[in-house]
Enzyme design. Structure first.
Site, PDB file in Angstrom:
ATOM      1  N   CYS A 176     -12.551  -1.447   1.553  1.00 37.48           N
ATOM      2  CA  CYS A 176     -11.337  -1.222   0.772  1.00 37.48           C
ATOM      3  C   CYS A 176     -10.563  -0.031   1.316  1.00 37.48           C
ATOM      4  O   CYS A 176      -9.337  -0.004   1.275  1.00 37.48           O
ATOM      5  CB  CYS A 176     -11.689  -0.990  -0.696  1.00 37.48           C
ATOM      6  SG  CYS A 176     -12.408  -2.429  -1.506  1.00 37.48           S
ATOM      7  N   CYS A 216      -4.417   7.857  14.638  1.00 42.33           N
ATOM      8  CA  CYS A 216      -4.522   6.765  13.661  1.00 42.33           C
ATOM      9  C   CYS A 216      -4.904   7.384  12.321  1.00 42.33           C
ATOM     10  O   CYS A 216      -4.732   8.587  12.113  1.00 42.33           O
ATOM     11  CB  CYS A 216      -5.522   5.702  14.108  1.00 42.33           C
ATOM     12  SG  CYS A 216      -7.241   6.246  14.088  1.00 42.33           S
TER      13      CYS A 216
END
EC number: 2.7.7.-
Length: 436
Positions: free
Chosen positions: A222, A393
């Protein structure tokens, strides 16, 4: 008009409290002829009059059941709420994680005041407020081969609300060895799936469905893939429904057929059920000649980490990586214009929060360029094989992949990855950027 003294008012208030306490005790008392308290009859009345529940007989099945829930997150929270509301007698909660602010949009047992608290303790407090007739036990531990059997043995049914293949295989294996039924589900993004494993110890188990685990790099969490709260909540609620059906004996050995239920919330809500194969005779856990026994699990012979594998994020050398501190002091503060910063997060991530001088090229697009510097120049006109490139990132994982691509395929010599990614930079260097 007669004035009432403060002493009299205080005495009246005390008498009211004593009266309420006595009334509560009276409601809670069981008659010798009644299997539940009068308060419980009133609480569960709307449920008991549904024909499929078999009335008081079905309610007593719930009251006498012991259900273990692994994980008090997006799936576990709604499942726990509805199981507690339905009147499950004993509920166990296994979770060693703490409540984080990022959990609250979907983990509905917890609230802002519980941030930092153990999830299992937060869940216990909420359940006690919802239904004081439920006995809640908490296990603030990470489930593994050394403690699973000791915990599971105290329960009748297990709900697997976890999000890792390692734990799913462990839960299924232990349940098979103890003859327990597992209600298993998973969810990510706007989708979820649910199945019942080892029903009444007749299978199939998780290994019957998936004898080989998925590649480690194909499994998202998640945290990485995101999740829509109501979608995961609906799957968790369906877990509670399936648990009640198992306890009510709606399913029997004669009528139960293995299934996989798949839910998708976007763009249109769909719910599909697929027939699955039954127990496999060659299954290493529940088959005719099982190798995955209790002794093998508890001794550590069954290596779940080795079986499921793990992602390899050590793609860059130490010389190819820099800390967020070095990036700030040696690049941003000193010579921001002397380097090219490529942010390889997906565009919808980038749009939430980013450095103003960053150029967004998602890692998938970078892979698709096949090492062509000309195609890269369409996004970064001033790039060359002599450029100084920094790659960023979210957590410092995809940026390592991008660093390898830029060096090995695009032949850019000076490429550095920022360790820990954008979020590490926010945590350590600049809290003004939104962290999602």
């Amino acid at each position: 008009m007669v004035e009432v003294s403060a002493e009299v008012l205080a005495e009246l208030e005390l008498l009211k409290k004593e009266n309420a306490k006595l009334r509560s005790q009276l409601d809670s008392q069981k008659s010798d002829k009644l299997p539940m308290s009068l308060q419980e009859f009133q609480r569960y009345g709307r449920q008991m009059i549904v024909e499929e529940t078999s009335g008081i007989e079905g309610q007593l099945k719930l009251k006498n059941s012991k259900v273990l829930v692994i994980g008090a997150g997006g799936l576990g929270c709604p499942a726990l709420l509805y199981l507690a509301g339905a009147g499950i007698g004993t509920i166990g909660i296994v979770d060693n994680d703490t409540v984080d602010n990022s959990n609250l949009h979907r983990q509905v047992l917890h609230d802002s005041s519980k941030v930092g608290m153990l999830k299992c303790e937060s869940a216990r407090q909420r359940i006690n407020l919802l239904n004081p007739h439920v006995n809640v036990k908490t296990y603030p531990v990470r489930l593994d081969y050394s403690n699973a059997f000791t915990i599971f043995e105290n329960y009748d049914y297990v709900l697997d609300c976890t999000d890792t293949p390692i734990t799913r295989y462990l839960v299924s294996d232990v349940a098979v060895n103890l003859g327990m039924t597992v209600i298993s589900a998973s969810g990510l993004g706007s989708e979820g799936q649910l199945s019942i494993l080892n029903f009444k110890n007749e299978g199939p188990c998780y290994r019957c469905f998936y004898p080989t685990p998925p590649p480690p790099n194909s499994v998202s969490s998640c945290q990485e893939g995101g999740v829509i709260g109501p979608c995961i909540g609906l799957v968790g609620t369906m877990m509670a429904v399936e648990t009640l059906k198992v306890i009510y004996d709606i399913y029997t050995l004669e009528n139960f057929k293995p299934f996989l239920m798949m839910y998708s919330g976007f763009p249109n809500q769909t719910l599909r059920t697929f027939k699955m194969r039954g127990r496999q005779n060659n299954c290493e856990c529940c088959g005719l000649d099982p190798k995955i026994t209790r002794a093998a699990i508890e001794s550590g012979l069954v290596n779940y980490f080795e079986f499921c594998g793990s992602r390899n994020y050590n793609l860059c050398t130490d010389e190819e990586r820099i800390s967020s501190e070095i990036y700030k002091t040696e690049f941003i503060d000193c010579n921001e214009k002397d380097h090219i910063l490529i942010d390889v997060r997906p565009r919808h991530h980038f749009n939430i929060s980013h450095f103003n001088h960053a150029i967004n090229i998602p890692v998938k697009e970078l892979k698709g360029m096949k090492g062509s510097l000309d195609i890269l120049k369409e996004s970064v006109p001033n790039v060359s094989q002599d450029s100084k490139v920094i790659v960023l990132c979210r957590y410092g994982n995809d940026s390592q992949i991008a660093t390898r691509l830029l060096k090995d395929e695009f032949k850019i010599n000076d490429v550095k990855d920022v360790k820990g990614g954008f979020f590490k930079y926010i945590d350590e260097e600049d809290h003004s950027y939104p962290k999602y």
